[in-house]
Structures are given as C-alpha cells and as structure tokens.
Design a protein around this motif. Structure first.
Motif, PDB file in Angstrom:
ATOM      1  N   PHE A 156     -21.378  41.472 -55.371  1.00  0.00           N
ATOM      2  CA  PHE A 156     -21.290  41.725 -56.809  1.00  0.00           C
ATOM      3  C   PHE A 156     -21.375  40.415 -57.589  1.00  0.00           C
ATOM      4  N   CYS A 157     -20.689  39.373 -57.125  1.00  0.00           N
ATOM      5  CA  CYS A 157     -20.740  38.079 -57.833  1.00  0.00           C
ATOM      6  C   CYS A 157     -22.148  37.503 -57.801  1.00  0.00           C
ATOM      7  N   VAL A 158     -22.840  37.621 -56.658  1.00  0.00           N
ATOM      8  CA  VAL A 158     -24.209  37.112 -56.575  1.00  0.00           C
ATOM      9  C   VAL A 158     -25.123  37.879 -57.521  1.00  0.00           C
ATOM     10  N   GLU A 159     -25.008  39.211 -57.564  1.00  0.00           N
ATOM     11  CA  GLU A 159     -25.836  40.006 -58.466  1.00  0.00           C
ATOM     12  C   GLU A 159     -25.511  39.704 -59.920  1.00  0.00           C
ATOM     13  N   LEU A 160     -24.229  39.425 -60.216  1.00  0.00           N
ATOM     14  CA  LEU A 160     -23.842  39.069 -61.584  1.00  0.00           C
ATOM     15  C   LEU A 160     -24.501  37.757 -62.002  1.00  0.00           C
ATOM     16  N   TYR A 161     -24.514  36.786 -61.084  1.00  0.00           N
ATOM     17  CA  TYR A 161     -25.189  35.517 -61.403  1.00  0.00           C
ATOM     18  C   TYR A 161     -26.707  35.711 -61.551  1.00  0.00           C
ATOM     19  N   ASN A 162     -27.316  36.498 -60.674  1.00  0.00           N
ATOM     20  CA  ASN A 162     -28.759  36.748 -60.779  1.00  0.00           C
ATOM     21  C   ASN A 162     -29.109  37.474 -62.067  1.00  0.00           C
ATOM     22  N   GLU A 163     -28.208  38.352 -62.533  1.00  0.00           N
ATOM     23  CA  GLU A 163     -28.446  39.019 -63.816  1.00  0.00           C
ATOM     24  C   GLU A 163     -28.432  38.003 -64.954  1.00  0.00           C
ATOM     25  N   ALA A 164     -27.533  37.031 -64.883  1.00  0.00           N
ATOM     26  CA  ALA A 164     -27.511  35.987 -65.906  1.00  0.00           C
ATOM     27  C   ALA A 164     -28.804  35.165 -65.875  1.00  0.00           C
ATOM     28  N   VAL A 165     -29.283  34.849 -64.679  1.00  0.00           N
ATOM     29  CA  VAL A 165     -30.551  34.104 -64.572  1.00  0.00           C
ATOM     30  C   VAL A 165     -31.703  34.918 -65.133  1.00  0.00           C
ATOM     31  N   VAL A 169     -28.475  23.535 -66.766  1.00  0.00           N
ATOM     32  CA  VAL A 169     -27.151  23.273 -66.184  1.00  0.00           C
ATOM     33  C   VAL A 169     -26.038  23.818 -67.085  1.00  0.00           C
ATOM     34  N   ASN A 170     -26.180  23.682 -68.401  1.00  0.00           N
ATOM     35  CA  ASN A 170     -25.128  24.150 -69.316  1.00  0.00           C
ATOM     36  C   ASN A 170     -25.013  25.664 -69.332  1.00  0.00           C
ATOM     37  N   ASN A 171     -26.150  26.362 -69.238  1.00  0.00           N
ATOM     38  CA  ASN A 171     -26.115  27.815 -69.346  1.00  0.00           C
ATOM     39  C   ASN A 171     -25.869  28.501 -68.014  1.00  0.00           C
ATOM     40  N   GLN A 230     -25.866  35.215 -74.624  1.00  0.00           N
ATOM     41  CA  GLN A 230     -24.534  34.821 -75.073  1.00  0.00           C
ATOM     42  C   GLN A 230     -23.665  36.016 -75.462  1.00  0.00           C
ATOM     43  N   SER A 231     -24.213  37.219 -75.374  1.00  0.00           N
ATOM     44  CA  SER A 231     -23.410  38.411 -75.655  1.00  0.00           C
ATOM     45  C   SER A 231     -22.561  38.762 -74.430  1.00  0.00           C
ATOM     46  N   SER A 232     -21.705  39.763 -74.617  1.00  0.00           N
ATOM     47  CA  SER A 232     -20.807  40.188 -73.516  1.00  0.00           C
ATOM     48  C   SER A 232     -21.502  41.262 -72.685  1.00  0.00           C
ATOM     49  N   TRP A 233     -22.582  40.892 -72.072  1.00  0.00           N
ATOM     50  CA  TRP A 233     -23.365  41.853 -71.307  1.00  0.00           C
ATOM     51  C   TRP A 233     -22.709  42.215 -69.976  1.00  0.00           C
ATOM     52  N   TYR A 234     -21.806  41.371 -69.478  1.00  0.00           N
ATOM     53  CA  TYR A 234     -21.250  41.592 -68.145  1.00  0.00           C
ATOM     54  C   TYR A 234     -20.266  42.759 -68.108  1.00  0.00           C
ATOM     55  N   TYR A 235     -19.814  43.212 -69.303  1.00  0.00           N
ATOM     56  CA  TYR A 235     -18.916  44.369 -69.295  1.00  0.00           C
ATOM     57  C   TYR A 235     -19.672  45.648 -68.916  1.00  0.00           C
ATOM     58  N   ASP A 236     -20.927  45.727 -69.284  1.00  0.00           N
ATOM     59  CA  ASP A 236     -21.734  46.914 -68.987  1.00  0.00           C
ATOM     60  C   ASP A 236     -22.605  46.733 -67.758  1.00  0.00           C
ATOM     61  N   PHE A 237     -22.401  45.677 -67.012  1.00  0.00           N
ATOM     62  CA  PHE A 237     -23.268  45.426 -65.861  1.00  0.00           C
ATOM     63  C   PHE A 237     -22.921  46.373 -64.719  1.00  0.00           C
ATOM     64  N   ARG A 243     -34.761  26.638 -81.768  1.00  0.00           N
ATOM     65  CA  ARG A 243     -33.870  25.551 -81.358  1.00  0.00           C
ATOM     66  C   ARG A 243     -34.444  24.902 -80.108  1.00  0.00           C
ATOM     67  N   GLN A 244     -34.420  23.599 -80.074  1.00  0.00           N
ATOM     68  CA  GLN A 244     -34.954  22.828 -78.951  1.00  0.00           C
ATOM     69  C   GLN A 244     -33.797  22.234 -78.161  1.00  0.00           C
ATOM     70  N   ALA A 245     -33.929  22.271 -76.850  1.00  0.00           N
ATOM     71  CA  ALA A 245     -32.887  21.722 -75.985  1.00  0.00           C
ATOM     72  C   ALA A 245     -33.541  20.984 -74.833  1.00  0.00           C
ATOM     73  N   GLU A 246     -32.844  19.975 -74.337  1.00  0.00           N
ATOM     74  CA  GLU A 246     -33.327  19.233 -73.179  1.00  0.00           C
ATOM     75  C   GLU A 246     -33.297  20.159 -71.955  1.00  0.00           C
ATOM     76  N   MET A 247     -34.372  20.122 -71.149  1.00  0.00           N
ATOM     77  CA  MET A 247     -34.601  21.136 -70.120  1.00  0.00           C
ATOM     78  C   MET A 247     -33.461  21.162 -69.095  1.00  0.00           C
ATOM     79  N   ARG A 248     -33.207  20.031 -68.475  1.00  0.00           N
ATOM     80  CA  ARG A 248     -32.178  20.023 -67.425  1.00  0.00           C
ATOM     81  C   ARG A 248     -30.798  20.370 -67.986  1.00  0.00           C
TER      82      ARG A 248
END
Length: 1405
Positions: free
Chosen positions: A1117-1126, A1086-1088, A1281-1288, A1077-1082
């Motif tokens: 914890f919130c900062v680490e949660l965001y960094n895990e998503a990145v 921003v969406n994810n 897109q999975s529910s990875w944050y429950y096991d973080f 799947r192809q998506a526009e970079m910016r």
C-alpha cells in the motif's frame, strides 16, 4: 594396360539419380579440383570427369565415390585412340509399324507436331553416314526423316515414365519437371535440325518471380536464403523451407556445357517488373546485421534480372527501367557500404557491375533513339557515366557525340564542373559542389570513390603551403582546420586519416606538417553521413526506383504456378509447359487422347515419284473412252486385291516382330533382374563381412583401451602423491615469502604515504594560493571594466544631453530671430494692398490674414500665437512623440524597480492613405531611443527585426509596422494594436482587425480613423456598430478621429497617437506572471517526492484510521501510494502549455541579465528557460518520473515467530531492494531499511528510504537534465498538493492505473478592490478561529485515547534479522532516523474518530 589409362580422367558407373542434373554432379566433383570436361551418359548411368592435374584426379578417385549415402564405382578412364563403334541396330519397318499399332494409347503430348516425330534423333544421327544426313537435310520436304536409334527411344520412354509418376516431395517433383524439360529440349533440338533457318532469341513467359523447377531444387538441396524462408521453418527442417511466394530466381553463371534455357524457365518483362517491385518494397529497406547477407542477396537477384534481359534481347522502355534500377542499387551500395569489410563488400567488384549496367544502358539508349523513342531518364544516367569516369578525359569525346539537348542538360554540366575541380585539385570547390543542394544523393554516392585520392592531394597542398621555411623548424595546423579543409565527418576521422599517412598530432590537437608516408595498405574510408547519406530524403526503395514505388498489389495478389494436381500428378497441360503462358485457360485433368506415337516409329523409304509430263493429242471417241474406263476398272480391281494380300502379309509380319520384341524385352528384363539380385547379394555379403571386421576391430580396441586406462590410473596415483608433497613444500615456502614481502610493503607504503601527503599538501596550498590570486586579479579587472563602462556611459549621456541642448538652443535662437523679423515687418506694414493681386482682394480667405493683422495693429487685438506657430513642426521637425515616456507613465508597475515590456503593432492600410501614414511616421514623428541591450545579444538592433526597439523610462518597447501581405509570424504576443484607417475605405477594417487579432493574440485595439477635411467627425457609437467591432473578439477598443489635409496634421497625428497609446496602456494588460511558475528541476523533484511528501502522508496516517492501518500492515500500500504521487506529478509536468502566454522573442535582447548570486525567478516569464513549452522536453521529464516509480512489491511473509523464519523475512527485503535499487548500493540500503523497520511502527519510513535512493539513482543517470521546469499553479494545487490520499484506493494486481482527471483551466484573474480583499481576509480569519475552537473541543473529548502501537513480534523478528549488521549501520542511519522519528503523534490523537470532511479541514488548517 597401365599405359592405356588416362590418369586425369575418371569413369564413374552406377551413379546416383541426382547426378542426372549436371549442376549437382559438377558441384560434387568440383570440390576436388578444377574440372576440364564433364560428360554425362544418362542411359548408361555413367559419367566421365576430367581434371586439370593428376593429383586432383587421384584425390577425387579416393574420396569422391560417395554422395548422400550412395556409393558408386570410380576408375581411371581409358585413352580414346579410335572412335567408338556404333552398336545400335535399326528396327525393321514392319516391326516398327506393328509396335506403333500396339503403343497408340501412350500418354504423350508431343505426337501431332512434325518436330516430335524426330524426338530421339539427337543421338541417333551420329550413327548415320554423312551422306544420309545431307540427303535428309536436302530432301526433308520430299520424304520422311530417317528413323532414330533404339537407345534414344528408350531414353524418351524413361523420361515419360518419370513424368507419369506421382510426386509427393520436393525432390520427386523436381525429378518429374526435370524429365519434362529434358524431353522438351530433345524435341527443340530436333526442330532446329529440321529447320536450319531457325534463329532468334528465346522469349520467356514464366509468370513467377522464380521458376517452379528452381524452387523445388533449392528446397531439397537446402539452398534457401533467409529472405525466402517460411516463418519458423528452421525449427521444422534443417536448412528451412522455402516460401514459394517470396522466392526469387537465383543467378547462375554461364558456362560452355550449360543448356539453353526453355521459354518457361525465363521470366517475361512483367514478371521481371514484379520481381524488382518486390525487392524495392520488401528487401531494399531492411536494415539488419550483417549487411553482407542483404547485399549479396539483392546483388544476386538483380544480376539474375540483368542476365534474363540479355538472354531475351529485350530492348524497351520497361527493360531500360529495370537496368536503371539495377544501376541505382550499385550506386547506393557504393555510398552506403563503403566502410564495410572487403569480405562483405568489394568496391571494385561493385564498380565493375555498375560499369556493365551503364554500358548496357548506353546500347539501349542508342537502339531506342534509332527507333525514335526517347528515354526519360537518359540525362540522369549520362551524368552518372561522366561522374564514374572523371579520372579519364576520354569521356569528353563521348559527350560530344550526344545530341545537343543532352550535352546541355544540368546533369552533364554538373558532372563537368566536378571534372574541372578534380583536374585542378581544387578540393574546396569539389566539396562545395558536393554539399550543394542540387547534387543528388546518388551522384554523391558515385563521388565517394574520389574522396581518398582528393584528400591525399589536399594534404599535400596543405603541407606545401604551410611548411616551415627552415629545415630545423616544423609547422603545424589545428586539427579542426584540417578537418574543415578535408571535409571530414569529424575530427576523429581526420586524425585517423592523417595518422594513416604518417603525420602526427601533438598534445594541443595540432597536425604536425612533416613528410607524408606512402602506406602499402589503402586507407579504409568511413561512412560519409553528413556529406552523402544526409542527402537521402526517401527510403532506399524509392531512391532506387527513381519514381513513386509501384503498388504492392503487383506481387501480393500473385500466386506461384503449380504444375501438379491434387493427386500430386503432373497436369496434362503442364506436359508442354504451355499452362504458364499468359492468357492460357486451364484444361481439364484427363488422360490425353490415343494418338499415333512416335516412340518406336522408324521412317519408311518413300515411294519413287512418277515422272510427270504433258502432250497434245486428238479428242477420243465415245467407244474408246468406254474401253479405257473398263480397262482402268480392271486394273484397279487387280491392284486392290494385290494390296489386300500385301496387307495381310504385312500384318502377319508385324505380329511375328511384335512377339519377337516382347520375348526379347522379357529376356532382357530377366537378365537385368538377375544382375540386380546378384549385385544386391554381393553388396549384402560385403556389408556383413565389413560389419564383422568392424566388430572385431572394436573389441580389440576396447581391450587395449581398458589396459591403457589401468596403466594410466596407476601412473596418475603415483604422480598425484609426488605432486602433493611438492605442492605442500611449495606452499610453505610461498607463505614465508609472502609474510616477508608483506612486511616490506607495509614499511614502504608508510614511507610513500608520508611523501605523498607532503607533496599533496604543498600542491593544494599552492593551488589555493593561485586561485586566491587569480580571484583578486579577476575582481580588480571586473571592477575596472565596470567602472570604465559606467564612466563611458555617463560621458556619452552627458555629451548626448549637451548636443540636444545645443540643438534646441539653436532652434530657439532661429525662431526668436524670425519672430523679431516678423515683428519688425508688422510694425512697418503700410495700411494698403497696392502690392497685392487685384483678383485676390475679392477673395475673403486671401485677405483674412491681412485684415486680422490690421485689426490687431490698429485696434489692439490679442495675438493668436498658436496660429503663428503653425507649421514650425513641419519645417523644423522638432516635435516628437516619446513612446517610452507615455508607457512608463501609464503602464502598471507589478514589481518595484522591475523593467516592463510592451509590444505594439502599427497597422497601415493599403493604397495612398497607407503611404501617407507611413510617410508621416517615417519623417521622425516618433522618437527613437538608443538601444540598451543585454550582453547575451550585443548585435541586436532595429535591422534585426521591428520598426522601433529600445529601452527607456523603465520600459522595453518593440514597435512593428505591419501592412497586408507581410509575414504574420512576428506579430504574436503583442500587447496593443493601433490600426490606421481611412473613412473612404471602411469595409477593409473588419477583416484587417480580425487577422491582426488572430495572429497577435491581442484583444486591445485603438482605431485611428482619418475623415475628409470638410466632413464632420463621425460618431464613435454609430461607427462601431457599423464596423461590428463587438463581434471581432476585442476586449477593449476605442476610435480616434483625425481630420485629413489640415495645416497641423502632423501635430494632430502626434496627439491622436499619444491618446491611443495612453488608452492602450491604461487597459488591464494580459499578465505574464502568476499563472505559471518555474522551478529548478532537481529541487522540484526532490522537494515534491522527498520528505515533504512523506510528511503529508504521515499526517494523513495519523488523521485517518484507514490509511494508518494499511500503512502499518501492507508495505504494498505504501509503495502504491508513492507511485500514485509520482503519477500525479507526471500529470503536472506533462501538461500541454503551448497555448499559454509567452514572452515576445523581439523583446528578449532587453531582458535584464541576472547576476550569478541572484536566484532564478519563479514567475517572471522573461526568465523562463528557452523551450519550456516544447512537448519533447516535457515528455522527457514525464519519462524520467516514470523511472522514479518503485516496482510492485511481492507479498510480505508472515511476521516471524521463530528464529528460523527470520531468514525468509530478510530474504524478502533483500530481493525487493535488488529489484528497485542500484546494484552496488544494495547492501547499505538493506541495512538502512532494517533500521527503519526497527524504529517505525509503519512502512512509510521504508518506502521513503527506497523512494529517495531510487530518485537519486535516476537523477545521477540523467546528467543532461533540463535546468528548470515550468508548471501551472492551478494544476499543481489540484492534482498534487490537494488531499488526494484520503480517497486513494489500492489498485488490484495487474489492473491499469486509473487516469487522473485533468484540471480545469484556471479562471481569469479578477481585479478586486481593497475593501473586498479586507472583507475576505476577515471572513477567513473568523473561520480559522472557529476551526481552532472545534479542534480544541475534539482534543479534550479524545484525550484519554492513545494510538495503536506496533506489535512486539515484528520488532523481535527485525531485531534478530539485523543483529549482525546493527553495528555497521548505526552511523549511516542517522540521517534517516532524525527525519523519520519526528512524528506528531500526540498532536493528532483526537482526530481518529473525526469524520473525513472534518479531517480534511483540519489538514488544510
């Protein structure tokens, strides 16, 4: 007397010991002027210095009497009007013999040789008469040499005493080695005086890259280069400590008073090669600034190598290689350092050194050729010599003197081509030859010297060729064209060049061709990166070596020589420096044996030689013989007694002389001690007197300074009061003027603002009107062009159809006319065979047609029109296979009205069968469609690649005809394979199919097998089993049989090929859609990483109590949660997709172009951005995401309970914003952050604000982002897109990030029928209904419970912190407030006590 003094010469007495080294003394006195002469007298500790002028001598007399804290006396020297009288006295021979007997145990290494017996004769010979010198030279073999003077012996004694001293510092070791070398030179000079026939050069045997004595001298004089220092030595000692393993011998200029180097001071050929190997490995490739230090260091060391080659008169292949490497270094510097400042690199001096190297090589080549030795690199450097002298035509005579093989070598021929282009001022030809791959990097470096001159001549030619015909007109040329003609690196360089010579460049970037100037300053050439330095494909060391570099072990395994033992005493074997000779075994450290010393020996007068002769006499009787023997015995006894008396007298005389010598020595020592004590006392008295005077002077100056300071303070106070009054008046006047000026500026600014507003409004309106008119004009032009193109296309199509109809109508008429003629002939055919050959009548096959026609004619049998029409296709060639029609009919249509793409491989066998198949295909068996290309590649056609290419029936087709031996790179990404083969050569089918499958990545194949005419068709199953097609990795295959040499072979081949293509088209094709799947970079970033991510995190916080508590209590914890998503998004973006299916490049010209209003397709492979699968591009995206991460956050201070603690809380927030955000937006972001903390009970809103601001900052810093990104859907769903944050789990501080498991490859698509899809959908709907009912029951059970709210203490502290800035941040917080305030709190109140697995199910619902 004043007239007897020489005011240009200075006599220095009591000089320092360092001045015993002439280099140190000349360096000190050379600071005051040009030295004319320098005479050193070590025995007297004096020296005489002569200058060119009296002013220089006077300056040295006043300022040069102190060196390193040692003060010595300096006076004008007297004029020498008469030769000095010799005051040395000779020692009595008997006294000398006695001294020799007492000094036999002196540790001297120079006793046994004959030359050492005259060790101190170099100064004593001057006191001998000239007649004695002649006799000593003529009779050196008949009698011992003359005795030396006493002061030379004392000098030798002093040197040997220095050699016996222990040396603990570099300076002391240098003194010991210097004394050793002076004693060696003394003996060497005496040896040469004794042997006048001695001649030849000194052959060195120093094993180190730098002699030991020079290393010690440079260390204590702090003359160590940065490339020779020990690591961190500057911190331990000013000037640094020398690293003996890295030290290289320094170059020293030759001078008249420089002494001849000793053998152990010169490096042998092996040591020179080791030095050059170290330079090429470790120094040549150093790219440090400034380059001047690097260049001067390497230049100095290579000059030292060339000087030692000249001193030793080396002429061998190894010496030639060293000089060649030195020459290559200067050639490299000519190209690399051309843009450096003249203070760093002087091109003229470099050219002179290069010329000297090449001149030395010419002589070496000539000498070795005379010896029958051929140098392997002579042709290369002969070419360099020619290139260096292109401006001088005399080199042609030198080339004519070379051997024939050198005159015709490629290097000489190429150099002559450069000469011809330079003489003809053919700058285009010159730069073309320079850019040619045959021109080496070093040749290009030499040719840099001609660039400026040739470009000036080229500019003259351009001005003369393009100048305006009239005087009042001025012509110009584009700057890009001038850049191309002058072969400049860039247009900026060309602009600087033409402007340097007086030409101007107008606003349109065109060079105005006017008269050129003749500037006084020469143009400074820039680095020629594309013309010259791009030709170097090796390191600098390999380029200078001219061959593979020698191993590093050549110098790494070497250890520098040390002449001192563990007690810091000079080794016994080092007294003669023979321990440095190759293959010299180390000797034991012990005192040398006691031998006769020559320190005090005085040559004795030789005894007179007895006259020799012979005579004839008669034989004597026995009695006479006995009598003579008795007489001889008596004479011998008397002679023995006389000698004993003489010996006793001689011993007594020796004892007396020894006592006298000892008494004289003691008296002289006492006098010296007294004199030294007197001097010390006088010096102490003078020092004390000088100190007293200095103290009195300091006291007087201190009193004066205090009085002056008091006076200045009073004046300063008065001046300060006056200045204060004046300053106050001036400030009042300035304030009044400032107010008046401010009012005038306000009035003027209002007036200018109104004028500017009217002008801007008018210009904007005019610009908008112009844009509208231009848009209407462009629209009309576009409509006209599209309409014209459509009309032209329809017209061409109509003409093409009409021409086809005319051709087929003509064919039909011809066929009908032939058929009518046949019918007429059949009706008129007689029922006889009289015209036939009688032999053919017995042949059943020959008469079969005639009998058939007779039966049809007589008996009314039906006509077989298929047989009658056999061969018409071969004659007319009207039947053709339309591949596009077949593919358009049977290829599946994935999207409505979407163009389908297909790539087909036709594999032909080798030999005659392959030629037959190729002949049938090339005769027009396959119909060719006219090309319908996109506007991106209008010039693409069949000749650009492929056998048949075109578009028809909604299918873009590319057919490749392949044979063995062709390049398989174009076979990739094929959709089907048609393999032609012959039954007679079945064994070559499996390897050919295997190669096709591997290169094309296609598992669909149709095998067209041609079998003999009279054989039966083979069975497909047996043939497939024999060929083992199941083991080749084919997904689907089929065998089509074709009879050979039949009358309708072309028709059969067309039918078989149509069936094979139909079979391939009906097979399930590899889908090019859905997996990626192809998506526009910016938008993707921003969406994810934007509101959608934090919406999911808030949903998880309300559904899971652990996440909700941590998000409210810990911002880390919130900062680490965001960094895990990145980090998870990095895994998605950095996945290797090179193995995925790609769109064939030969079908790229047929891709339909999207309009500007259409969105970029997300799953159409043909519209993916070029290079999407390259690892470099995906790695760049991963690095960009790494920058988007938030830095770790420090521990949050406690919730403030008092007003004085609010400042700490705000300071914590401000520091983190400064660490993570753009500097100029820190204040506004802090205000937004405070508002988020006031509105929301957790820290997710603050994290969202900081994350979005940092992401926008990173995107603004990267303007050259890829337009789109291609990802795999399966990886995106699994990792992000999975529910990875429950096991973080929040990582510990300092622990590495846990790796994210790579997703498993997506399973292949399964083809489901309609019933199965409907049943799956019903099952999913039923499960959804059950989950909805379960959620309703849970809501009813937990309706009474409410979620925890934030404590009032936090809101109170944040309110106090942001009270001053709430008014300014109200308007800017609107966007964040509206987004973060919409929390579905009441929707999920009942999910707090739900198990984790059920919460995940609810989340998915």
């Amino acid at each position: 007397m004043e007239g007897a003094l020489n005011y240009k010469s200075i006599l220095c007495t009591d000089i320092p010991e360092l001045f015993l080294d002439k280099f140190v003394a000349r360096t000190h006195f050379g600071r005051f002027g040009n030295l004319v002469n320098f005479v050193l007298r070590p025995s007297r500790m004096t020296c005489t210095v002569s200058y060119a002028t009296e002013d220089e001598a006077e300056l040295a007399l006043h300022e040069g009497n102190v060196y390193n804290g040692h003060e010595f006396h300096m006076t004008y020297a007297e004029n020498e009007t008469a030769p000095a009288q010799k005051t040395e006295q000779w020692v009595d021979p008997e006294v000398q013999a006695e001294l020799n007997a007492l000094s036999g145990g002196w540790p001297n290494e120079y006793q046994p040789s004959k030359s050492n017996k005259l060790a101190a004769e170099h100064s004593g010979n001057r006191s001998q008469p000239s007649q004695s010198q002649a006799q000593a030279h003529s009779e050196r073999r008949e009698r011992p040499p003359l005795p030396p003077p006493a002061h030379s012996k004392a000098y030798a004694q002093e040197l040997e005493a220095v050699m016996c001293r222990p040396a603990h510092t570099s300076e002391e070791k240098y003194r010991v080695l210097d004394a050793r070398d002076k004693l060696l030179r003394l003996n060497q000079q005496l040896n040469r005086q004794l042997d006048l026939q001695w001649s030849g050069s000194t052959q060195g045997y120093c094993p180190d890259m730098c002699p030991e004595k020079e290393r010690l001298l440079r260390e204590f004089q702090r003359q160590v280069s940065v490339f020779e220092m020990q690591p961190d030595s500057l911190s331990r000692q000013p000037g640094g400590l020398i690293c003996h393993e890295l030290a290289l011998k320094q170059y020293s200029r030759s001078s008249a008073d420089q002494e001849t180097p000793l053998p152990h001071e010169l490096r042998g050929e092996s040591a020179l090669h080791m030095t050059m190997s170290y330079l090429m490995h470790e120094i040549m490739d150093i790219n440090r600034e400034p380059l001047g230090d690097w260049f001067h260091f390497v230049w100095d060391r290579t000059r030292s190598i060339r000087k030692e080659i000249t001193q030793q008169e080396l002429c061998s292949l190894g010496a030639v290689k060293l000089v060649e490497q030195c020459a290559r270094f200067h050639i490299h510097c000519a190209g690399r350092l051309v843009a450096e400042d003249p203070s760093v690199f002087d091109s003229k001096i470099n050219a002179d050194n290069l010329t000297k190297c090449l001149q030395t090589l010419k002589y070496m080549y000539h000498d070795l050729r005379l010896k029958g030795v051929q140098c392997p690199r002579e042709a290369e450097f002969r070419g360099y010599i020619v290139l260096l002298n292109l401006a001088d035509a005399n080199f042609l005579w030198d080339v004519g003197q070379l051997p024939a093989e050198l005159q015709t070598c490629p290097e000489i021929r190429q150099a002559i081509q450069f000469y011809l282009s330079l003489q003809d001022t053919n700058f285009v030809r010159f730069f073309q030859l320079l850019k040619h791959p045959e021109t080496s990097y070093l040749s290009a470096c030499i040719l840099v010297r001609y660039f400026t001159r040739l470009r000036v001549l080229a500019l003259h030619r351009l001005i003369q060729g393009y100048r305006a015909p009239r005087k009042n007109e001025v012509s110009s040329l584009p700057l890009a064209y001038v850049t191309q003609m002058l072969a400049c690196e860039s247009q900026q360089e060309a602009a600087h060049f033409v402007q340097h010579y007086g030409l101007e460049i107008n606003q349109d970037s065109r060079v105005v061709l006017t008269r050129m100037d003749n500037p006084e300053v020469e143009y400074k050439l820039e680095r020629q990166l594309e013309l010259v330095e791009s030709k170097r494909y090796q390191s600098v060391g390999e380029c200078i070596c001219g061959e593979p570099l020698p191993p590093k072990s050549l110098y790494r395994s070497h250890r520098p020589h040390d002449s001192f033992n563990a007690h810091q005493m000079l080794k016994r074997s080092a007294w003669s420096a023979k321990d440095q000779m190759p293959n010299q075994e180390p000797e034991e450290e012990s005192l040398p044996p006691q031998r006769d010393s020559n320190l005090f020996k005085v040559p004795m007068q030789p005894a007179a030689a007895s006259a020799g002769g012979f005579s004839f006499s008669l034989p004597k009787s026995r009695a006479q013989e006995m009598q003579e023997m008795q007489e001889a015995a008596a004479v011998a006894q008397a002679e023995q007694q006389r000698q004993q008396h003489a010996q006793r007298a001689q011993e007594e005389a020796r004892m007396m002389a020894l006592q006298q010598a000892i008494a004289a020595a003691k008296q002289r020592e006492a006098e010296l001690m007294a004199l030294q004590a007197a001097k010390a006392a006088e010096a102490e008295r003078v020092r004390q007197q000088r100190e007293q005077e200095q103290e009195a002077e300091l006291l007087r100056r201190r009193h004066e300074q205090e009085a002056e300071q008091q006076r200045r303070q009073q004046q300063a106070q008065q001046m300060q009061e006056t200045l204060y009054q004046q300053d106050r008046q001036r400030r009042e006047q300035q304030h009044l003027e400032l107010q008046q000026r401010k009012s005038r500026l306000e009035i003027q600014s209002h007036r200018l603002y109104e004028q500017l507003f009217e002008e801007t409004l008018h210009s904007v309106c005019a610009g908008q009107l112009m844009l509208e008119q231009r848009a209407h004009r462009y629209f009309d032009q576009t409509v006209d062009s599209i309409t014209g193109a459509l009309v032209e296309r329809e017209l061409q199509k109509s003409i093409y159809e009409m021409s086809l109809m005319r051709i087929y109508w003509r064919r039909w008429r011809d066929f009908r006319r032939v058929q009518q003629q046949k019918d007429t002939l059949f009706n008129q055919l007689p029922l006889s065979f009289g015209a036939e050959n009688p032999e053919r009548l017995v042949n059943e096959r020959c008469v079969e047609d005639s009998l058939r026609l007779m039966r049809r004619y007589r008996q009314g049998e039906a006509c077989n029109y298929n047989q009658l029409l056999t061969g018409m296709g071969d004659r007319g060639g009207s039947l053709k296979l339309d591949l596009w029609k077949v593919l358009g009919q049977y290829l599946p249509q994935e999207l409505p009205d979407a163009r389908r793409y297909y790539k087909l491989l036709l594999s032909l066998p080798e030999g005659e069968d392959g030629l037959k198949f190729e002949y049938n295909l090339d005769r027009g068996l396959l119909q060719r469609q006219p090309l319908q290309l996109t506007a991106d590649e209008p010039n693409a056609g069949p000749e650009s690649g492929g056998y048949i290419r075109g578009v028809g029936h909604g299918v873009a087709l590319s057919v490749l005809k392949t044979r063995a031996g062709q390049d398989p790179s174009s076979w990739a990404q094929a959709d089907g394979i048609v393999c032609f083969a012959s039954f007679s050569n079945l064994q070559e089918i499996p390897p050919r199919l295997r190669s096709l499958i591997q290169e094309s990545r296609c598992a669909l194949a149709a095998l067209v097998l041609q079998y003999p005419k009279h054989a039966t068709a083979p069975i497909e199953e047996e043939l497939a089993q024999w060929l083992q097609l199941d083991q080749l990795g084919l997904q689907s295959w089929r065998i089509f049989c074709l009879r050979a040499e039949s009358a309708s072979q072309r028709t059969q081949l067309m039918s078989v090929l149509q069936s094979a293509l139909k079979f391939l088209a009906q097979q399930p094709q590899r889908t090019r859609d859905g997996l990626l799947r192809q998506a526009e970079m910016r938008g993707f970033l921003v969406n994810n990483l934007g509101p959608e991510l934090f919406r999911r995190l808030r949903h998880a916080a309300f559904a899971d109590q652990t996440i909700r508590c941590k998000s409210r209590e810990s911002p880390q914890f919130c900062v680490e949660l965001y960094n895990e998503a990145v980090r998870r998004l990095q895994v998605v973006a950095g996945e290797d997709l090179q193995h995925c299916i790609q769109f064939p490049q030969d079908l790229r010209p047929f891709v339909e172009r999207l309009s500007d209003l259409e969105l970029l397709p997300t799953s159409r492979l043909e519209y993916f951005e070029p290079g999407w699968e390259q690892p470099e591009q995906r790695c760049r995206i991963v690095q960009l995401l790494e920058l988007a991460k938030l830095p770790p956050m420090q521990s949050m201070p406690a919730v403030p309970s008092r007003i004085d603690q609010h400042e700490d809380y705000c300071q914590w927030l401000l520091e983190y914003v400064q660490l993570s955000q753009q500097e100029d937006l820190v204040e506004s972001i802090c205000l937004h952050a405070i508002g988020c903390l006031e509105r929301e009970p957790d820290f997710l809103g603050l994290t969202q604000l900081l994350a979005m601001e940092r992401l926008q900052f990173v995107l603004r810093r990267e303007p050259q982002l890829p337009k789109a990104i291609v990802i795999r859907d399966h990886t995106m769903k699994h990792c992000f897109q999975s529910s990875w944050y429950y096991d973080f789990q929040q990582p510990e501080p300092g622990s590495p990030e846990p790796p994210v498991a790579a997703p498993e490859p997506a399973p292949p698509k399964e083809v489901l029928d309609f019933d199965e899809i409907v049943s799956n959908a019903e099952r999913v709907l039923s499960n959804c209904a059950k989950r909805t009912e379960q959620r309703r029951r849970l809501r009813e059970l937990n309706a009474a419970r409410s979620l925890e709210t934030c404590s009032s203490s936090r809101s109170h502290s944040l309110e106090a912190c942001s009270s001053s800035s709430r008014s300014r941040s109200h308007s800017s917080d609107t966007s964040y407030t509206s987004e973060s305030s919409e929390h579905p709190q009441q929707k999920y109140n009942d999910a707090e006590n739900c198990p984790k697995r059920q919460r995940r199910q609810l989340d998915l619902i």
